[in-house]
Design a protein around this motif. Structure first.
Motif: not given
Length: 435
Positions: A28, A30-32, A35, A40, A43, A91, A94
């Motif tokens: 997680d 780079g997740s927004r 997303d 996810r 990523q 991180s 994002r």
């Protein structure tokens, strides 16, 4: 969460649990918040694969340094550095697209540079094999159309290395032959393991998503079947549009809790809903057992029909048995302390109706016609604890039902009507005793 497949494995104890939690957090990175699950997943797949290759790169870094080749050692070391920096930047920003492009370029270029520095295909143990990871990763991350340029770039790079291989082979690395063969095996195995783990991770997550989707679809199906009869629900899914049909012979029943409005005014809200739920849930079980179709509830009134959407010749007998069971169930509930006021009033009529689905939001399956109106009038003009039926119902019921005339009454909108009361089932005739 993208790493949700790891969560189930993280319930155990020991160091494995800590590793699982660590991988879940990495998935997680780079997740927004906006997303999708699939984004996810992609990523997490790349981050997991990049870390795996970073760990494997340590073998090459230490080996080349041990054999006095710092240039070759610097190339996998450089990959380790850019991966760690890329994860740190990811991180904070994002911006997964930047990290993804950087990794794909590294997968493509660095193995080729390492092969050049070691002296070609043989001396490098075919290090270019690691570049095969690029189109595979692009396929998993970007889809078929957007991964094609990466596949083309790999083949261009492969052909270019083949053209210059004879020149590179003139100054090969000084690694022992045994190490060259061993590294060839490691390269083949490493690429296979890395690709397999990445695609396995991706496939596992996709399968989990599909299982969740199937479960959600089943929940939606159950909700839909709570609103519509199953044949109508199937038709609505197959051919959206107006659904309306005429039925020549069905039996319609209305049941109403007598005095419920008055009593509900002095009851707590939860108590009102709990009592109605108790009564109507019992009605639902009885209707299902008799094979008749619940249409709807309207306040404290309950409506059902026999003979649709699938016609049946015994629809009237089924509805009559249902009415007797509903009355018996209400009497059973009324026998409890504090509920002695509870009684039901039931009306039945039989004849033609029109049935269909109306609305586009919060749609319902409903009935229309004189039969429906008359059944409703039989209920509203009936007596507490009685089942009032029309003359055509009384004449059509078989001898197994006990019916008695109520007389002629004034019915709103219908004028004078002869009505009857359904008392119960007639006992079966006893066989004559032999002398």
């Amino acid at each position: 969460m993208t790493g949700s497949w790891l969560q189930s494995g993280g319930r155990g104890r020991g160091p494995g649990r800590a590793v699982v939690r660590w991988l879940v957090r990495l998935a997680d990175l780079g997740s927004r918040t906006d997303d999708t699950h699939d984004e996810r997943l992609r990523q997490g797949t790349l981050i997991f694969s990049s870390l795996l290759i970073t760990a494997l790169s340590t073998i090459w870094v230490t080996t080349y340094l041990a054999y006095g080749d710092p240039v070759s050692a610097a190339i996998p070391g450089f990959y380790q550095v850019i991966t760690v920096i890329g994860l740190a930047v990811l991180s904070r920003t994002r911006r997964f697209a930047t990290f993804r492009t950087t990794q794909l370029v590294a997968f493509l270029v660095l193995p080729a540079l390492l092969q050049v520095s070691l002296g070609g295909f043989v001396a490098s143990s075919a290090m270019i094999l690691w570049a095969m990871f690029t189109p595979l990763a692009a396929l998993a991350l970007l889809g078929i159309r957007r991964s094609v340029p990466w596949l083309v770039a790999f083949f261009v790079e492969l052909v270019a290395l083949a053209l210059v291989d004879s020149r590179l082979a003139q100054s090969p690395s000084t690694l022992p032959f045994g190490f060259v063969v061993t590294f060839l095996v490691l390269n083949v195995a490493g690429v296979m393991v890395s690709a397999y783990v990445m695609l396995g991770y991706f496939v596992e997550q996709r399968e989990r998503a599909h299982r969740d989707l199937r479960a959600e679809r089943e929940r939606s199906e159950r909700l839909l079947l709570n609103v519509l009869p199953e044949p109508i629900a199937e038709r609505l899914k197959a051919e959206p549009g107006v659904i309306a049909e005429h039925y020549d012979a069905v039996s319609v029943l209305f049941a109403d809790i007598v005095g419920f409005t008055t009593h509900s005014a002095v009851m707590a809200a939860e108590e009102v809903v709990r009592l109605l739920d108790q009564v109507f849930s019992a009605f639902d079980r009885i209707a299902d057992a008799e094979g008749v179709e619940k249409i709807k509830t309207i306040g404290d009134a309950y409506m059902l029909v026999g003979g649709l959407p699938t016609p049946r010749p015994d629809h009237l007998a089924a509805v009559a048995r249902t009415a007797l069971a509903l009355r018996e169930e209400v009497a059973r509930i009324a026998a409890r302390p504090g509920q002695d006021w509870l009684a039901v009033r039931i009306g039945i009529d039989s004849g033609p109706v029109v049935a269909g689905v109306i609305g586009r939001r919060k749609f319902i399956y409903d009935l229309w016609g004189d039969t429906v109106n008359t059944a409703s009038r039989m209920e509203s003009h009936g007596r507490p604890g009685e089942i009032q039926v029309t003359a055509r119902v009384a004449s059509a019921l078989g001898p197994e039902f006990a019916v008695r005339p109520r007389g002629t009454i004034e019915v709103k909108g219908k004028g004078l009507m002869q009505t009857f009361l359904l008392d119960g089932l007639e006992p079966p005739p006893t066989a004559p005793q032999s002398p």
